[in-house]
Design a protein around this motif. Structure first.
Motif, PDB file in Angstrom:
ATOM      1  N   ASN A 184      15.060  19.132  -5.089  1.00  0.00           N
ATOM      2  CA  ASN A 184      15.679  20.348  -4.575  1.00  0.00           C
ATOM      3  C   ASN A 184      17.196  20.251  -4.717  1.00  0.00           C
ATOM      4  O   ASN A 184      17.839  19.416  -4.083  1.00  0.00           O
TER       5      ASN A 184
ATOM      6  N   ALA B 124      14.895  20.801   1.761  1.00  0.00           N
ATOM      7  CA  ALA B 124      15.113  22.256   1.732  1.00  0.00           C
ATOM      8  C   ALA B 124      14.853  22.802   0.331  1.00  0.00           C
ATOM      9  O   ALA B 124      15.458  22.355  -0.647  1.00  0.00           O
TER      10      ALA B 124
ATOM     11  N   GLN C 235      16.386  29.019  -2.697  1.00  0.00           N
ATOM     12  CA  GLN C 235      15.913  30.303  -3.218  1.00  0.00           C
ATOM     13  C   GLN C 235      17.079  31.056  -3.861  1.00  0.00           C
ATOM     14  O   GLN C 235      17.755  30.515  -4.717  1.00  0.00           O
TER      15      GLN C 235
ATOM     16  N   SER D 137      17.480  29.085   1.700  1.00  0.00           N
ATOM     17  CA  SER D 137      16.513  28.013   1.485  1.00  0.00           C
ATOM     18  C   SER D 137      15.470  28.018   2.589  1.00  0.00           C
ATOM     19  O   SER D 137      15.570  28.754   3.575  1.00  0.00           O
ATOM     20  N   SER D 138      14.501  27.134   2.447  1.00  0.00           N
ATOM     21  CA  SER D 138      13.426  27.008   3.430  1.00  0.00           C
ATOM     22  C   SER D 138      13.917  26.440   4.760  1.00  0.00           C
ATOM     23  O   SER D 138      13.180  26.453   5.745  1.00  0.00           O
ATOM     24  N   GLU D 139      15.150  25.935   4.801  1.00  0.00           N
ATOM     25  CA  GLU D 139      15.673  25.359   6.035  1.00  0.00           C
ATOM     26  C   GLU D 139      16.913  26.065   6.564  1.00  0.00           C
ATOM     27  O   GLU D 139      17.505  25.625   7.551  1.00  0.00           O
TER      28      GLU D 139
ATOM     29  N   ARG E 256      21.527  26.562  10.124  1.00  0.00           N
ATOM     30  CA  ARG E 256      20.119  26.692  10.504  1.00  0.00           C
ATOM     31  C   ARG E 256      19.845  28.104  11.009  1.00  0.00           C
ATOM     32  O   ARG E 256      20.708  28.747  11.612  1.00  0.00           O
TER      33      ARG E 256
ATOM     34  N   GLY F  73      11.718  29.762  10.555  1.00  0.00           N
ATOM     35  CA  GLY F  73      11.362  30.516   9.365  1.00  0.00           C
ATOM     36  C   GLY F  73      12.132  30.027   8.157  1.00  0.00           C
ATOM     37  O   GLY F  73      12.703  28.929   8.148  1.00  0.00           O
ATOM     38  N   LYS F  74      12.166  30.869   7.111  1.00  0.00           N
ATOM     39  CA  LYS F  74      12.803  30.505   5.854  1.00  0.00           C
ATOM     40  C   LYS F  74      13.647  31.668   5.355  1.00  0.00           C
ATOM     41  O   LYS F  74      13.260  32.823   5.481  1.00  0.00           O
TER      42      LYS F  74
ATOM     43  N   LYS G  20      15.150  33.731   2.147  1.00  0.00           N
ATOM     44  CA  LYS G  20      14.771  33.938   0.745  1.00  0.00           C
ATOM     45  C   LYS G  20      15.809  34.755  -0.013  1.00  0.00           C
ATOM     46  O   LYS G  20      16.515  34.257  -0.854  1.00  0.00           O
TER      47      LYS G  20
ATOM     48  N   ASN H 111      14.193  36.879   6.002  1.00  0.00           N
ATOM     49  CA  ASN H 111      13.389  35.783   6.545  1.00  0.00           C
ATOM     50  C   ASN H 111      11.926  36.235   6.495  1.00  0.00           C
ATOM     51  O   ASN H 111      11.438  36.900   7.409  1.00  0.00           O
TER      52      ASN H 111
ATOM     53  N   ASP I 233       9.068  34.712   6.838  1.00  0.00           N
ATOM     54  CA  ASP I 233       8.166  34.189   7.863  1.00  0.00           C
ATOM     55  C   ASP I 233       8.259  34.985   9.156  1.00  0.00           C
ATOM     56  O   ASP I 233       7.246  35.270   9.809  1.00  0.00           O
TER      57      ASP I 233
END
Length: 463
Positions: free
Chosen positions: A260, A280, A283, A297-299, A316, A321-322, A324, A338, A340
């Motif tokens: 990543n 992480a 995206q 990112s996913s984090e 954060r 969630g994440k 995108k 987000n 999620d």
């Protein structure tokens, strides 16, 4: 030569910095995907329908009142929609990609942002997809009277080509297809442009895939006048999988997995720098008025300086969630999706962070044409401006263009437009039509209301 730098010294900002998330009213059916700045202080969000059947949805959100939603949800909307951008000619519409399953809606779509939200489809092959879209701006004419042409770029992975769709006042033209001869699944596309405003280099990411079978990961480059694409192996090797790509005036930026990373490739030297993100998954990415690069990112959200000299910062998300999709809004703030949590997030960059001085760039005039206009006449390109931060022009910044006048308007009878800076960091104001009044019409352009606008005056005189 590339540099590999460990992420362990990366700083982290607290969620108390002012980040907020707002429900999009999507329930459990739709997950937000991409987001872009539109006119009249609105953002537009594409979505993915998480059910196996049903219509699609695109949501309009006011930046000043994020709780006020304008959902475009009807049977003609693609069930899956991805990258989105506002109309480059200033029409009340947005354009988006639809990587839908075969035999569904065509993959390139425009949607009017007026009542009913009618959509228009631009057909390709019956099984074609469009994973993403980008904007190409080409300068035409001489230096004294510049004119500009616009095209929508998209990555079509099934038939392996980058499509170029001209956009004009009379509608979209015919798609030019730049076939990518490598065995790869195309994902995202970008364009960089030389100082003449006319000479383009195209960039597209491609991935190995199982169904259909594709073997190659890489970033692919097609230079001016070339007919084939050069494969560039990313710093992580042939198994590193690229996702999104954006080009500014100095570099190409790529997000990738395995490992990543966020990767910066210098346009002049071809040398790369990369930053490891650990667990992480990166995206989409965007350029900001401060000259920084922000990556979802996913984090959370990652922030890097424009030269990638420093390790970067991670922010954060307040409720998990994440992240995108990501963009700069017309208010100068960072907005992200987000999926999620089915929310749209805002990080305030248009104000000083924790009392620190702001580091916003500035808008400056590149050229302007006529200063005198007779009543009922029009001027095609009254003002060209660019947004500069850290000594370099910044693409993708939403500049607010205004006319202060009694009779003069833009061609659609409005007096305010939001226009994204192009791949050279510039905007060309749309045509201005004089009314019947003798007046001094003030044209101005700048980043929302967060900085002073630059301006020029049109003197409207009797016919």
């Amino acid at each position: 030569m590339s540099s590999r730098i460990n992420q362990k010294n990366r700083t982290e900002r607290a969620v108390t910095d002012g980040i907020q998330e707002f429900p999009l009213g999507l329930g459990t059916t739709f997950a937000p995907h991409s987001v872009c700045a539109g006119n009249h202080g609105k953002l537009w969000v594409t979505t993915t329908n998480t059910a196996t059947t049903g219509s699609g949805c695109v949501v309009g959100v006011k930046t000043l009142r994020p709780g006020e939603l304008s959902p475009a949800n009807h049977s003609h909307m693609p069930r899956l929609s991805a990258g989105i951008m506002k109309d480059p000619l200033g029409a009340a519409k947005v354009w988006f990609a639809a990587p839908a399953p075969p035999q569904q809606q065509d993959p390139i779509v425009s949607m009017l942002t007026t009542a009913g939200y009618p959509v228009t489809f631009y057909p390709l092959e019956p099984d074609a997809k469009a994973e993403s879209i980008a904007l190409e701006t080409t300068k035409k004419g001489g230096s004294g009277e510049p004119t500009y042409e616009y095209s929508l770029l998209f990555a079509e992975p099934v038939h392996k080509y980058v499509g170029v769709l001209p956009i004009t006042q009379s509608g979209a033209g015919q798609v030019e297809k730049m076939v990518v001869e490598h065995n790869t699944w195309l994902w995202d596309v970008a364009v960089s442009t030389e100082a003449d405003g006319k000479t383009h280099t195209y960039w597209v990411t491609g991935q190995a895939n199982t169904t259909p079978a594709r073997t190659d990961n890489g970033l692919y480059k097609r230079g001016p006048g070339e007919r084939t694409w050069e494969r560039i192996i990313l710093p992580g090797g042939a198994t590193q999988k690229p996702f999104y790509v954006k080009a500014d005036t100095e570099a190409v930026w790529v997000t990738a997995t395995n490992p990543n990373q966020v990767i910066r490739i210098n346009l002049a030297t071809g040398r790369s720098k990369e930053r490891n993100l650990g667990t992480a998954v990166p995206q989409q990415l965007t350029f900001t008025p401060e000259g920084e690069v922000w990556v979802a990112s996913s984090e959370g959200i990652h922030v890097f300086d424009g030269q990638m000299e420093e390790e970067g910062t991670i922010i954060r998300l307040p409720s998990g969630g994440k992240a995108k999709g990501i963009c700069v809004g017309s208010d100068g703030n960072i907005w992200y999706t987000n999926p999620d949590k089915k929310t749209l997030g805002r990080y305030p960059t248009a104000i000083a962070r924790l009392g620190a001085p702001t580091r916003l760039g500035r808008t400056q005039v590149v050229s302007h044409t006529e200063t005198v206009l007779h009543s009922k006449e029009h001027v095609d390109a009254p003002l060209v401006a660019e947004y500069v931060a850290g000594g370099r022009p910044i693409p993708g910044i939403p500049l607010t263009c205004r006319i202060e006048a009694e009779g003069a308007t833009f061609e659609d009878n409005t007096r305010e437009r939001v226009i994204l800076t192009d791949q050279r960091g510039r905007v060309c104001l749309p045509p201005v039509y004089a009314g019947e009044f003798e007046e001094e019409a003030l044209l101005s352009v700048g980043l929302g209301d967060t900085e002073p606008h630059v301006a020029t005056t049109l003197h409207v005189r009797p016919a």
